[in-house]
Each structure stands twice: as C-alpha cells, then as structure tokens.
Design an enzyme around this catalytic site. Sequence first.
Site, PDB file in Angstrom:
ATOM      1  N   ARG A 149       0.659  -1.077  -0.096  1.00 42.73           N
ATOM      2  CA  ARG A 149       0.061   0.101   0.080  1.00 42.73           C
ATOM      3  C   ARG A 149       0.869   1.355   0.061  1.00 42.73           C
ATOM      4  O   ARG A 149       0.212   2.352   0.373  1.00 42.73           O
ATOM      5  CB  ARG A 149      -1.041   0.000   1.068  1.00 42.73           C
ATOM      6  CG  ARG A 149      -2.022  -1.124   1.115  1.00 42.73           C
ATOM      7  CD  ARG A 149      -2.911  -0.923   2.238  1.00 42.73           C
ATOM      8  NE  ARG A 149      -4.152  -2.174   1.939  1.00 42.73           N
ATOM      9  CZ  ARG A 149      -3.965  -3.199   2.854  1.00 42.73           C
ATOM     10  NH1 ARG A 149      -2.769  -3.645   3.491  1.00 42.73           N
ATOM     11  NH2 ARG A 149      -4.777  -4.200   2.485  1.00 42.73           N
ATOM     12  N   LYS A 184       1.543  10.863 -10.590  1.00 38.62           N
ATOM     13  CA  LYS A 184       0.815  10.155 -11.279  1.00 38.62           C
ATOM     14  C   LYS A 184       1.680   8.611 -11.753  1.00 38.62           C
ATOM     15  O   LYS A 184       2.662   8.753 -12.348  1.00 38.62           O
ATOM     16  CB  LYS A 184       0.147  10.705 -12.514  1.00 38.62           C
ATOM     17  CG  LYS A 184      -1.046  11.676 -12.606  1.00 38.62           C
ATOM     18  CD  LYS A 184      -1.570  11.840 -13.654  1.00 38.62           C
ATOM     19  CE  LYS A 184      -2.879  12.467 -13.553  1.00 38.62           C
ATOM     20  NZ  LYS A 184      -3.357  12.947 -15.021  1.00 38.62           N
ATOM     21  N   GLU A 217       6.314  17.922 -25.223  1.00 39.22           N
ATOM     22  CA  GLU A 217       5.636  18.220 -23.602  1.00 39.22           C
ATOM     23  C   GLU A 217       6.000  19.619 -23.264  1.00 39.22           C
ATOM     24  O   GLU A 217       5.393  20.500 -22.687  1.00 39.22           O
ATOM     25  CB  GLU A 217       5.983  17.257 -22.938  1.00 39.22           C
ATOM     26  CG  GLU A 217       5.068  15.936 -22.944  1.00 39.22           C
ATOM     27  CD  GLU A 217       3.810  15.856 -22.390  1.00 39.22           C
ATOM     28  OE1 GLU A 217       3.334  16.799 -21.941  1.00 39.22           O
ATOM     29  OE2 GLU A 217       2.913  14.808 -22.522  1.00 39.22           O
ATOM     30  N   LYS A 267       4.864  22.375 -14.743  1.00 39.91           N
ATOM     31  CA  LYS A 267       4.075  21.192 -14.354  1.00 39.91           C
ATOM     32  C   LYS A 267       4.277  21.219 -12.701  1.00 39.91           C
ATOM     33  O   LYS A 267       2.976  20.923 -12.010  1.00 39.91           O
ATOM     34  CB  LYS A 267       4.671  19.862 -14.596  1.00 39.91           C
ATOM     35  CG  LYS A 267       4.043  18.736 -14.144  1.00 39.91           C
ATOM     36  CD  LYS A 267       3.975  17.472 -14.929  1.00 39.91           C
ATOM     37  CE  LYS A 267       3.352  16.325 -14.276  1.00 39.91           C
ATOM     38  NZ  LYS A 267       3.396  15.085 -15.116  1.00 39.91           N
ATOM     39  N   GLU A 298      -5.993  15.851  -9.572  1.00 40.20           N
ATOM     40  CA  GLU A 298      -6.871  16.314 -10.644  1.00 40.20           C
ATOM     41  C   GLU A 298      -8.397  16.446 -10.464  1.00 40.20           C
ATOM     42  O   GLU A 298      -9.371  15.615 -10.904  1.00 40.20           O
ATOM     43  CB  GLU A 298      -6.556  15.297 -11.797  1.00 40.20           C
ATOM     44  CG  GLU A 298      -6.955  15.909 -13.181  1.00 40.20           C
ATOM     45  CD  GLU A 298      -6.727  14.822 -14.095  1.00 40.20           C
ATOM     46  OE1 GLU A 298      -7.338  14.047 -14.628  1.00 40.20           O
ATOM     47  OE2 GLU A 298      -5.387  14.887 -14.868  1.00 40.20           O
ATOM     48  N   ARG A 330      -5.442  20.468 -12.708  1.00 40.73           N
ATOM     49  CA  ARG A 330      -4.686  19.539 -13.269  1.00 40.73           C
ATOM     50  C   ARG A 330      -4.723  19.032 -14.553  1.00 40.73           C
ATOM     51  O   ARG A 330      -3.959  18.810 -15.342  1.00 40.73           O
ATOM     52  CB  ARG A 330      -4.024  18.506 -12.429  1.00 40.73           C
ATOM     53  CG  ARG A 330      -2.925  17.662 -12.727  1.00 40.73           C
ATOM     54  CD  ARG A 330      -2.594  16.389 -11.800  1.00 40.73           C
ATOM     55  NE  ARG A 330      -1.367  15.737 -12.237  1.00 40.73           N
ATOM     56  CZ  ARG A 330      -0.605  15.101 -11.506  1.00 40.73           C
ATOM     57  NH1 ARG A 330      -0.561  15.179 -10.256  1.00 40.73           N
ATOM     58  NH2 ARG A 330       0.433  14.321 -12.139  1.00 40.73           N
ATOM     59  N   ASN A 362      -3.131  17.905 -19.567  1.00 43.66           N
ATOM     60  CA  ASN A 362      -3.698  17.071 -20.436  1.00 43.66           C
ATOM     61  C   ASN A 362      -4.010  17.655 -21.931  1.00 43.66           C
ATOM     62  O   ASN A 362      -4.486  17.066 -22.947  1.00 43.66           O
ATOM     63  CB  ASN A 362      -4.986  16.350 -20.256  1.00 43.66           C
ATOM     64  CG  ASN A 362      -4.798  15.591 -18.959  1.00 43.66           C
ATOM     65  OD1 ASN A 362      -3.954  14.635 -18.835  1.00 43.66           O
ATOM     66  ND2 ASN A 362      -5.858  15.478 -17.977  1.00 43.66           N
ATOM     67  N   HIS A 376      -3.725  15.676 -25.347  1.00 39.93           N
ATOM     68  CA  HIS A 376      -3.703  14.270 -24.929  1.00 39.93           C
ATOM     69  C   HIS A 376      -4.863  13.419 -25.316  1.00 39.93           C
ATOM     70  O   HIS A 376      -4.546  12.184 -25.542  1.00 39.93           O
ATOM     71  CB  HIS A 376      -3.460  14.016 -23.490  1.00 39.93           C
ATOM     72  CG  HIS A 376      -1.981  14.241 -23.086  1.00 39.93           C
ATOM     73  ND1 HIS A 376      -1.241  15.476 -23.496  1.00 39.93           N
ATOM     74  CD2 HIS A 376      -1.014  13.419 -22.373  1.00 39.93           C
ATOM     75  CE1 HIS A 376      -0.149  15.463 -22.822  1.00 39.93           C
ATOM     76  NE2 HIS A 376       0.059  14.434 -22.334  1.00 39.93           N
ATOM     77  N   HIS A 397      -3.549  10.089 -27.216  1.00 34.49           N
ATOM     78  CA  HIS A 397      -3.518   8.963 -26.630  1.00 34.49           C
ATOM     79  C   HIS A 397      -4.196   7.746 -27.413  1.00 34.49           C
ATOM     80  O   HIS A 397      -3.941   6.625 -27.678  1.00 34.49           O
ATOM     81  CB  HIS A 397      -4.282   8.948 -25.151  1.00 34.49           C
ATOM     82  CG  HIS A 397      -3.242   9.249 -23.995  1.00 34.49           C
ATOM     83  ND1 HIS A 397      -3.947   9.698 -22.846  1.00 34.49           N
ATOM     84  CD2 HIS A 397      -2.205   9.661 -23.869  1.00 34.49           C
ATOM     85  CE1 HIS A 397      -2.884   9.999 -21.875  1.00 34.49           C
ATOM     86  NE2 HIS A 397      -1.818  10.135 -22.773  1.00 34.49           N
ATOM     87  N   HIS A 437       5.541   8.804 -27.356  1.00 38.08           N
ATOM     88  CA  HIS A 437       4.314   9.764 -26.786  1.00 38.08           C
ATOM     89  C   HIS A 437       4.615  11.193 -27.351  1.00 38.08           C
ATOM     90  O   HIS A 437       3.348  11.579 -27.707  1.00 38.08           O
ATOM     91  CB  HIS A 437       4.542   9.798 -25.184  1.00 38.08           C
ATOM     92  CG  HIS A 437       3.482  10.683 -24.698  1.00 38.08           C
ATOM     93  ND1 HIS A 437       2.362  10.230 -24.478  1.00 38.08           N
ATOM     94  CD2 HIS A 437       3.618  11.780 -23.916  1.00 38.08           C
ATOM     95  CE1 HIS A 437       1.602  11.185 -23.530  1.00 38.08           C
ATOM     96  NE2 HIS A 437       2.728  12.243 -23.412  1.00 38.08           N
TER      97      HIS A 437
END
Length: 362
Positions: free
Chosen positions: A112, A134, A176, A218, A228, A238, A242, A245, A249, A261
Amino acid sequence: MRIAVEAERPYDVLVGPGVLDGLGELVEGSQRVALLYAPALAERAAGLAATLDAEVLPIELPDAEQAKTADVLIECWDRLAAAGFTRSDAVVGFGGGATTDLAGFVAASWLRGVRLVTVPTTVLGMVDAAVGGKTGINLAAGKNLVGAFHEPAGVLCDLSLLATLPAADLRAGLAEVVKCGFIADPEILTLIEEAPAEALDPSSDRLAELITRGIRVKAEVVSADLREATSVGVSVGRELLNYGHTLGHAIERREQYRWRHGEAISVGMVYAAALAHGLGLLDAETTERHRAVLELLGLPTGYDPDAWPELREAMSLDKKTRGAQLRFVLLNGLASAEIVAGPREDALAAAYAEVSGHPPRG
C-alpha cells in the site's frame, strides 16, 4: 536548480548536471532498494547501484511502453516479495517516462505504498512523467487506465544523462515542453522559435532552460491540484496538463505505441488548436503557431485521413471523459484555457479534417 512541489507530501525536483549524486540521501535508511531500469541503461544502472549503501535489487524492464503492462507489474511484485521488501524499503525508477510510470505504480501498490524516487533520463521523463505523482500501466483498451497517485520522495533530473539520448527521443520529449509553452509559459515558444537547433542540442543552455521551465510549469500546476479535481469551464486544474492528450492517446493506441508519446501529443495539440478555432475560442494566429513551432522541431503535425472513426471511438475511453461526454482542454488564448464538455460531432470531425490534411509522420 531546486524546484519545490507543494503536494500532500512536499518534495523537490533537482535539475542540473550531477544531481544524480543525491540519490543516496533520498533512499537513506532503506535496507533494500529496488532499481527499475530500461534495458539500454543496464550499465549505468549497475554503476548507480554501486553508489548506494543498501542491498540493491536490480530489475530490468522491457523497453518503453512494453514495460507498462499487468504482466510486468506482477513480475515486479514477485521480485519484491522474494527479496523480502518491507514498508521501510524503497523503489527507484531509472529511465524514461514509461519506466518511471511503472516504477511509481510498483511503489504505490507494494504494501500500500513505499518510498519512491524517480530518476528520469529523457526530456519527456523530466518534464512530464517523473513529476506530479501520477503512476500507472496501460490496458488493451487504452493508455494509463489503471494507476494511482503516489508522490515521490524526490526527483533527480540530471541533465548530463541527455548526452546519449537518441535525437528522436529528445525531439519527441520537447512536445511536452511546447505544451507547457502554450498552456502557461509563452516564453518557451519564443526560446524555440529563436533557435530551434539549440533547443535540440543536449548540451545547450537553451535546452536546459526549456526543460527547467517545463518542470516549473508542471510543478506549479500539480502543487495546486495534485489529484486532478474535476475542472469546470475556465476553472482548470491539473487537467490543464492533458492539453493535446485526448487525440494523442488515441493515436498511440492505434499505433500500438510504435509512435513516441511526444509525437502523438504533437498531433493532438494541433488537433486541439483546430477544434478551439472551429468553436470560435482561439484566434487563427495562435492556432497556426502550434503547427509552426512543432514543425521547427521536426515533430509531426498530421495523421492518417482514414483513421477518424477509429480515433473517435478510442477517445471515448479517455480518462477525461465523464459518462458518455467527451471533455477537452482547449485554449481560448495563449496561456489561457477552459474545459469544453461535449463539443459538437461536426466540430470534432472538422478539426480532424484540418489535421489529416497534412502529411503524417514518416
């Protein structure tokens, strides 16, 4: 350069040549350290392991997005279990964005949550994947659909690692950075327009400044909205990160991750700008500036004209979708964005026609 991320558990991003020397301090107190790395970094990983005052478990991952699968994740768990990893031990992700994404999820899910340090070795990893907490893996249905938020104890962006980065990877990572220019820091765009060749030079001060500016954007965004929280209208948290994206994606999925990417996000940003312009949000000059800046860096700005039905279906599985409604981060001006939910289907298709009218990456 030290950039603070004011998250639930604050941490620093160190940027500059030689900052890798700080890894030992970040894992201090851990009896065992799992060092997850990409295949091309095997020799460097061995050298890095030798500098640590801990029992190091080296785990070589498959290359790029092939690392971000459930099978690889389970293999990592099995390796940690066999080595007796406890909650006081640590995981280090040493590689590009896919490596740090996978390493982060291993750290988030093992018992965890255990200590995580990310050491990105690519431009993409430094300005995007390694900062912000993330983590995740891909499924056949889409990218990053399974994951968790797990903040690192620290991030080491050693710019000397870029000296051997393939030119295509450096170029793709700059997509990016360009994104950060359009959503928050227009000086980034000017720095690229003034000297694109310097922006692509791993030893240049200009590239170092571009990377630092991208990380700072960022860090500021995630400090204000780590997890987010849902954005509405012009109140964008946040989700701002994206930008480009949603289509990007979908392209990655269609290409089975053969595209880098950043290459896919480059096309995604051109699409987002075209959509914003078609909806009357963005002026023509800023719309065209997307294509111009990205092409200065040699990044793709077009895609297959016949791909729209498949891409449209894939976008419905994007993480930003709410119910059956697509959501886009769109610009209404330079460094000014809003969330547009459920744009008209004709506007979506028309924007893609603008993108597919330009030749795709060869």
